[in-house]
Design a protein around this motif. Structure first.
Motif, PDB file in Angstrom:
ATOM      1  N   GLN A 101      49.984   2.614  16.605  1.00  0.00           N
ATOM      2  CA  GLN A 101      50.204   1.745  16.788  1.00  0.00           C
ATOM      3  C   GLN A 101      48.409   1.129  17.786  1.00  0.00           C
ATOM      4  O   GLN A 101      49.165   1.707  19.091  1.00  0.00           O
ATOM      5  CB  GLN A 101      50.544   0.913  16.309  1.00  0.00           C
ATOM      6  N   ILE A 140      55.577 -14.707  28.123  1.00  0.00           N
ATOM      7  CA  ILE A 140      55.525 -13.466  28.577  1.00  0.00           C
ATOM      8  C   ILE A 140      56.062 -13.444  30.064  1.00  0.00           C
ATOM      9  O   ILE A 140      56.087 -14.515  30.084  1.00  0.00           O
ATOM     10  CB  ILE A 140      54.856 -12.726  27.843  1.00  0.00           C
ATOM     11  N   GLU A 197      51.101  -8.783  17.026  1.00  0.00           N
ATOM     12  CA  GLU A 197      52.221  -9.611  16.359  1.00  0.00           C
ATOM     13  C   GLU A 197      53.907  -9.361  17.088  1.00  0.00           C
ATOM     14  O   GLU A 197      54.342 -10.784  17.122  1.00  0.00           O
ATOM     15  CB  GLU A 197      52.796  -8.260  15.724  1.00  0.00           C
ATOM     16  N   LYS A 198      53.821  -9.542  17.862  1.00  0.00           N
ATOM     17  CA  LYS A 198      55.149  -9.552  18.722  1.00  0.00           C
ATOM     18  C   LYS A 198      54.943 -10.996  19.869  1.00  0.00           C
ATOM     19  O   LYS A 198      56.237 -11.399  19.695  1.00  0.00           O
ATOM     20  CB  LYS A 198      55.506  -8.374  19.582  1.00  0.00           C
ATOM     21  N   ASN A 199      53.886 -11.058  19.863  1.00  0.00           N
ATOM     22  CA  ASN A 199      53.514 -11.921  21.274  1.00  0.00           C
ATOM     23  C   ASN A 199      52.909 -13.242  20.280  1.00  0.00           C
ATOM     24  O   ASN A 199      51.568 -12.836  21.067  1.00  0.00           O
ATOM     25  CB  ASN A 199      53.764 -11.477  22.013  1.00  0.00           C
ATOM     26  N   SER A 247      53.352 -17.977  22.452  1.00  0.00           N
ATOM     27  CA  SER A 247      54.605 -17.478  23.537  1.00  0.00           C
ATOM     28  C   SER A 247      54.760 -17.271  24.511  1.00  0.00           C
ATOM     29  O   SER A 247      53.478 -17.241  25.354  1.00  0.00           O
ATOM     30  CB  SER A 247      54.806 -16.822  22.472  1.00  0.00           C
ATOM     31  N   GLU A 265      53.688  -5.377  28.535  1.00  0.00           N
ATOM     32  CA  GLU A 265      55.044  -4.003  27.130  1.00  0.00           C
ATOM     33  C   GLU A 265      53.707  -3.647  26.249  1.00  0.00           C
ATOM     34  O   GLU A 265      52.518  -3.904  25.814  1.00  0.00           O
ATOM     35  CB  GLU A 265      55.793  -4.461  25.768  1.00  0.00           C
ATOM     36  N   GLU A 311      47.246  -4.747  19.040  1.00  0.00           N
ATOM     37  CA  GLU A 311      47.760  -5.746  17.459  1.00  0.00           C
ATOM     38  C   GLU A 311      49.319  -5.374  17.856  1.00  0.00           C
ATOM     39  O   GLU A 311      49.848  -6.836  17.095  1.00  0.00           O
ATOM     40  CB  GLU A 311      47.938  -3.851  16.659  1.00  0.00           C
ATOM     41  N   ALA A 312      50.626  -4.335  18.051  1.00  0.00           N
ATOM     42  CA  ALA A 312      51.019  -4.520  18.834  1.00  0.00           C
ATOM     43  C   ALA A 312      51.732  -5.599  19.063  1.00  0.00           C
ATOM     44  O   ALA A 312      52.870  -6.264  18.820  1.00  0.00           O
ATOM     45  CB  ALA A 312      51.680  -3.317  19.081  1.00  0.00           C
ATOM     46  N   PHE A 313      51.702  -6.070  19.940  1.00  0.00           N
ATOM     47  CA  PHE A 313      51.709  -7.263  21.229  1.00  0.00           C
ATOM     48  C   PHE A 313      50.950  -8.556  20.294  1.00  0.00           C
ATOM     49  O   PHE A 313      51.962  -8.928  20.675  1.00  0.00           O
ATOM     50  CB  PHE A 313      50.662  -6.338  22.431  1.00  0.00           C
TER      51      PHE A 313
END
Length: 584
Positions: A373, A389, A381-383, A387, A406, A377-379
């Motif tokens: 992935q 961090i 979606e999660k953040n 938000s 992350e 994109e993963a970051f």
């Protein structure tokens, strides 16, 4: 004195002269005549007559004052079988007319050598072969007997290919080619290899005429090199290149072939001029690249084995004969300047995604990172934006901080997003590499792989109460008055009037005119109007632009004070707009 009583030794001559009465002139004349005769005889080949045979010696009279003695062994077989008898006529070489014993020094071997030189020179000039026998080994080669003359055979001229055991060639009469002759030095250089190459060339020419391109023949592996193998086709060698052994990658021919092995090959190409033959084994097998596009569609995921690693990527074998390249840029989302050998290893099984297929060039482009992935994109979606961090300060630069996040990605905090109260350069001194900080996510650009963070946005600040020049409050497209607090090459940092809110105006937003996009035009303390181009109340992020304000004012002036068909120039229109603005 009678003929048979003539003195034969120097002592007898002295005694005879003492007994005779001669004048000084007569003696000198006789002595000179004797020297002339001797000089003419020495160093020449003359005919003589065997007058006696004593044990192993033949006494030969060559017409000099005394006879000479020649060992019978110098006459070769004729001397051993008794055919040399008293009265036989032979040719001998006069080495000296008289030695210390008063005898003539004769040599049959040197006479034979002189005879051989004459014959050899004739054949050398006519480029003809000569018969000889290898009889001894010397430094760098061998000695050859050419019917009495001794020649040198260099080791490199013995055979077409180096041979270890020369014993079968010793003492065997065989043809040679004379390469060089120097009678003054007594040097003769011969070659056996030239004879073999000439015979081989004739044989190769006959064999080549019988072969055709595309023909399938049997051959024996004769030699193996790094670049291929030489195959004997029955008197002529062909080259089987390493790339023509199999459709799959072959690192060294010895992986597939062994010397002495009989293999079936196809004649790929024949050069009739140089007699060079190119062979192939893979041509006898089905081409795995046929229908490759249907077999490996773009976007499909496959497993393969890493066969080779280079500076620009890694080759992966998808099946025997089919390899694809993972370019270094397609190996990892985050490791940009790392050698491929630190990401994958040879013989490793990996999953890859097909990116491109070119059947004409026989190339397949593969991607390794596409099997994972996208970390941006993963970051995202999660953040989501807004938000908070937490991460470690990885690096400090003149334009902000880079924070490790992350998923092995970095986010950047710009100078203008460090602190509400302090200027960016002053606030930057409060942070060091290794510090753990918190920040708010301002923006995530997946395509450009960028994450924008803000630290000052974590602090409470009522941006809504910040006033603008038109009294409408802080909002998008509002015009605000600012004060320049810092100037650098990338732009200027400003503070909105009557507040502690700071923002950064990039170089490209300093003016509508490219020539005026120079930060050095501004100084600390200057009052500057700018337009709010972006304002996110949730993240507290604000972007200002002088260029956007100038464009908006120009459009407004054209709309209120002129039109395209009014005949007024742009200068007149802007002048009227400025005057109206001053009056207000």
């Amino acid at each position: 004195m009678r003929q048979d009583q003539q003195p034969s030794t120097p002592a007898q001559w002295r005694k005879s002269l003492a007994q005779q009465t001669v004048t000084k002139d007569d003696f000198e004349s006789m002595l000179l005549d004797s020297f002339v005769d001797n000089d003419a005889a020495e160093g020449t080949v003359v005919k003589g007559k065997v007058v006696a045979i004593e044990k192993d010696l033949a006494i030969i009279d060559v017409g000099l004052k005394t006879e000479g003695r020649v060992p019978l062994k110098e006459f070769g077989q004729a001397g051993r079988d008794g055919t040399i008898t008293v009265g036989s006529e032979v040719e001998v070489y006069v080495d000296r007319v008289e030695n210390a014993m008063g005898e003539a020094v004769l040599s049959r071997e040197k006479a034979r050598r002189e005879e051989s030189w004459v014959k050899l020179e004739e054949k050398y000039n006519a480029n003809e072969r000569v018969e000889g026998t290898i009889f001894n080994q010397v430094k760098g080669g061998f000695t050859v007997d050419l019917e009495g003359a001794v020649a040198f055979l260099p080791r490199s001229q013995v055979d077409i290919r180096p041979i270890r055991d020369i014993a079968p060639l010793m003492n065997v009469p065989q043809p040679f080619q004379i390469l060089k002759m120097d009678k003054r030095r007594g040097n003769i250089v011969v070659s056996r290899r030239a004879i073999l190459e000439e015979s081989r060339a004739e044989q190769r020419s006959e064999i080549v005429q019988q072969l055709e391109e595309g023909q399938v023949v049997d051959g024996v592996v004769k030699n193996i090199t790094d670049y291929g193998a030489f195959v004997d086709l029955g008197g002529i060698d062909g080259l089987l290149h390493v790339t023509d052994i199999a459709w799959r990658r072959v690192n060294h021919p010895s992986e597939v072939l062994t010397i002495g092995e009989t293999i079936k090959v196809q004649i790929v190409r024949i050069n009739h001029e140089s007699h060079r033959i190119s062979l192939g084994m893979k041509q006898l097998q089905a081409d795995p690249w046929e229908g490759i596009e249907a077999k490996y569609p773009i976007g499909a995921k496959f497993s393969g084995r890493v066969t080779n690693i280079t500076d620009y990527g890694a080759f992966v074998e998808l099946e025997p004969g089919i390899e694809g390249l993972i370019h270094v840029s397609e190996m990892s989302w985050t490791k940009k300047n790392v050698h491929p050998g630190k990401i994958v290893s040879t013989s490793q099984e990996v999953d890859v995604v097909v990116l491109e297929v070119d059947p004409d060039k026989r190339r397949i482009s593969l991607g390794l990172k596409q099997t994972l992935q996208n970390p941006w994109e993963a970051f995202a979606e999660k953040n989501p934006i807004g938000s908070t961090i937490e991460g470690e300060v990885k690096n400090k630069t003149e334009f902000g901080l880079f924070i490790g996040l992350e998923g092995d990605v970095d986010g950047m905090v710009h100078l203008s997003d460090l602190d509400w109260q302090k200027s960016g350069e002053v606030a930057l001194d409060d942070y060091n590499r290794g510090d753990i900080v918190k920040a708010k996510v301002l923006d995530v650009d997946v395509e450009k792989e960028r994450i924008s963070l803000g630290i000052k946005q974590l602090a409470a600040d009522d941006l809504a109460d910040t006033g603008s020049s038109d009294g409408s409050g802080l909002r998008k497209n509002a015009v605000v008055t600012t004060e320049v607090v810092d100037v650098n090459d990338g732009g200027i940092e400003v503070r909105i009037a009557d507040s502690d809110v700071t923002a950064f105006i990039r170089r490209a937003d300093l003016s509508r005119d490219r020539n005026d996009q120079r930060p050095e035009r501004f100084a600390k303390g200057d009052k500057v109007d700018a337009r709010v181009t972006q304002y996110d109340r949730k993240t507290g992020r604000i972007q200002l632009s002088i260029k956007a304000l100038e464009i908006a004012e120009e459009r407004e002036a054209v709309a209120n004070f002129g039109s395209s068909d009014s005949g007024a120039s742009l200068g007149d229109i802007l002048g009227a707009a400025l005057k109206d603005r001053e009056q207000k």
